[in-house]
Design an enzyme around this catalytic site. Sequence first.
Site: not given
Length: 378
Positions: A122, A127, A130, A133, A228
């Site tokens: 992350r 991004q 990802d 996400s 996380y």
Amino acid sequence: MTVVVSKETHAGETRTALVPEHVAKLVAQGARIEVEAGLGISCGHDDVDYTRAGATVRTDRAAMLTAADIILQVRKPALEDVKNLRAGAVLIALLDPFQSPELISALAQQGVSAISLEMVPRSTRAQKMDVLSSQASLAGYAAVIAAAAETGKIFPMMMTPAGTIKPVKVFIIGAGVAGLQAIATAKRLGAKVEAFDTRPVVEEQVKSLGAKFVKIDVGETGQTEGGYARALTDEQLRLQREGMARVCAESDIVITAAQVFGRRAPVLLTSEMLDAMRPGSVVVDLAVESGGNVEGVAADQIIERKGVKIVGTASLPGRVPVHASQMFSSNVTALLTEFWDKETQALKLKLNLDDDILKSCVVTHGGRIVNEKIATTP
């Protein structure tokens, strides 16, 4: 470079790893795309759509896999499919590496370079790749819709000649990507929303979406470098459950989205807490595939306990497969184009394991397990 996209073998999986929009983009960059017949039916794309985008539709799955340079899937492959992959091929999928030691060993022995999409870091640069996400955001949305379908109440306050209807009370446990999207969706539907997370840093985000942040003192917590939540001790879990019990008892809907990366999800709602909830209440467990946050939850089942419905729908992003596939495909395409061989202008992956992204997500390469976290997991 032949990129193969095979149909998913995981029961109930409705997503696909590559949609026609991104097929066309990769073909324009020099890739040869082969897709298995019927690949996109469940997410709104027929074989003609793929053909028009420049892909070749194949019916012989084994032959496709054997000839593939790159294999794209949403879920991890079956072991029998791994036997058809050639040494040097690159597999890109959600491999569930911490829970799939047999698969990871088989990939290493087969000489396959495997990229586990869960392991993409992350970071700002990663991004756009990802997958966790993007899919978690959709899961949060789908969880609220699933709860709305099971509750006997409407979400918003309504003033009518027959009286005033109070808004439903929604309690969301875990304010990561999924939890925040669940908050936003429940608020848009008119609910009164409360949320809790062990990471105090997310309080501002919860409040910015119009929800109340429930404060429970469980001692020092925090988050990992990847953002996380850290695993709690048994004592911290006890304090957390005690603090949540009252809020759960007063809520019409509880959505749990608490997961610890690479580990079993913590049990947050015990049988005693469920028994204290009112009949007609609904609980949706977003962590069911990693063990579940709710005691007694079962994957792909709705269990009724003393009038309380416990919804354990697995793969909630699969409830919205059109957009889930679109987002997954965009993430995977971003990963491919980030690491294609720009010197030769050919779509050939350059797996430089010194790269910070690849160092994190490549789990097997050159006949061995190269990711230290996976290699040292008992």
